[in-house]
Write an enzyme that holds these catalytic residues in place. Structure first.
Site, PDB file in Angstrom:
ATOM      1  N   TYR A 147      42.401  76.732   5.829  1.00  0.00           N
ATOM      2  CA  TYR A 147      42.893  76.899   7.195  1.00  0.00           C
ATOM      3  C   TYR A 147      42.737  75.619   8.010  1.00  0.00           C
ATOM      4  O   TYR A 147      43.684  75.134   8.632  1.00  0.00           O
ATOM      5  CB  TYR A 147      42.148  78.049   7.874  1.00  0.00           C
ATOM      6  CG  TYR A 147      42.595  78.322   9.292  1.00  0.00           C
ATOM      7  CD1 TYR A 147      43.753  79.058   9.542  1.00  0.00           C
ATOM      8  CD2 TYR A 147      41.869  77.850  10.377  1.00  0.00           C
ATOM      9  CE1 TYR A 147      44.167  79.310  10.840  1.00  0.00           C
ATOM     10  CE2 TYR A 147      42.279  78.091  11.677  1.00  0.00           C
ATOM     11  CZ  TYR A 147      43.429  78.833  11.900  1.00  0.00           C
ATOM     12  OH  TYR A 147      43.841  79.067  13.187  1.00  0.00           O
ATOM     13  N   VAL A 180      39.833  82.528  20.858  1.00  0.00           N
ATOM     14  CA  VAL A 180      40.676  83.268  21.791  1.00  0.00           C
ATOM     15  C   VAL A 180      40.374  84.757  21.672  1.00  0.00           C
ATOM     16  O   VAL A 180      40.220  85.281  20.561  1.00  0.00           O
ATOM     17  CB  VAL A 180      42.171  82.997  21.517  1.00  0.00           C
ATOM     18  CG1 VAL A 180      43.048  83.797  22.461  1.00  0.00           C
ATOM     19  CG2 VAL A 180      42.474  81.505  21.646  1.00  0.00           C
TER      20      VAL A 180
END
Length: 250
Positions: A147, A180
């Site tokens: 990632y 987030v």
């Protein structure tokens, strides 16, 4: 702004959906792309000024067909927001090539494919690309060998786009969200993880989808007309902390 057209990938939820709503507020019409056709159509149904296009950004054929459909239905492209991505985490020693390719196919190849498909239209209208990377592309972290590497590559791809497309008036910038407060994050983050982020982030909180979307919307707008090749960490100061030992915090 009434004739401005934006494409947002990964638009069925999260940052992509928040960005879609903000671009609509700013006067864009929006082509919403997502691999989850059912969720995409459900989200698009209640929005005025959008069209929904199921699309797998990792599939060259799907991208080509979708961007041709957008061009036929909506005209040109003024902004491309490459938001679609997947998070598949695991220890480096347990990351096989299948996981590596799955992450790269969407997070990196998808950005490349969509950008290439949009480039002629963006050149024609002196448009803008906003790529969504991650704080994980700026600083290494555990479980993110695939990632984090994919997002670091997106950061460099953005700089290449800015350098090579600038002569045509096309701008390219990259937004790197920190933690987030999405439904997915809250479902998998334990209280211990939440507390650790609180200690590590100078603003002492998660960001919201709308806060990230506001940065993206700004970069898509004429207000950012002299901004290109920039990597913007929208992360509450997380990337700035360096070592950031909690014991040194007041």
């Amino acid at each position: 702004m009434a004739d401005k057209i934006a494409i947002v990938t990964g638009a069925a939820r999260g940052i992509g959906l928040a960005t879609t709503r903000l671009l609509l507020r700013d006067g864009f019409r929006v082509a919403m792309l997502d691999i989850d056709a059912e969720e995409l159509h459900a989200r698009a149904e209640g929005l005025s000024g959008v069209r929904a296009y199921p699309c797998d950004v990792s599939d060259p054929g799907s991208v080509t067909a979708t961007f041709a459909a957008v061009a036929a239905d909506m005209g040109g492209i003024d902004a491309l927001v490459n938001n679609a991505g997947i998070a598949d985490f695991g220890p480096i020693e347990e990351t096989d090539f299948t996981r590596w390719r799955r992450v790269m196919d969407t997070n990196l190849d998808g950005v490349f494919l969509c950008s290439q498909a949009a480039t002629p239209a963006l050149i024609a209208r002196r448009g803008v690309i906003v790529n969504i990377a991650s704080i994980s592309g700026l600083r290494a972290s555990t479980l993110r060998v695939a990632y984090g590497t994919s997002k670091a590559a997106v950061i460099h791809l953005t700089k290449q786009q800015a350098v090579e497309l600038g002569e045509y008036g096309v701008r390219a910038n990259c937004v790197c969200p920190g933690p987030v407060r999405t439904k997915l994050a809250m479902a998998v983050h334990s209280q211990e993880i939440i507390d650790a982020y609180h200690d590590a982030i100078p603003l002492n909180r998660y960001g919201s989808e709308e806060e990230i979307g506001e940065v993206i919307a700004f970069l898509c707008s004429a207000r950012a007309s002299y901004v290109t090749g920039q990597i913007v960490a929208s992360d509450g100061g997380f990337e700035s902390t360096g070592v950031g030992l909690p014991a040194l915090r007041k």
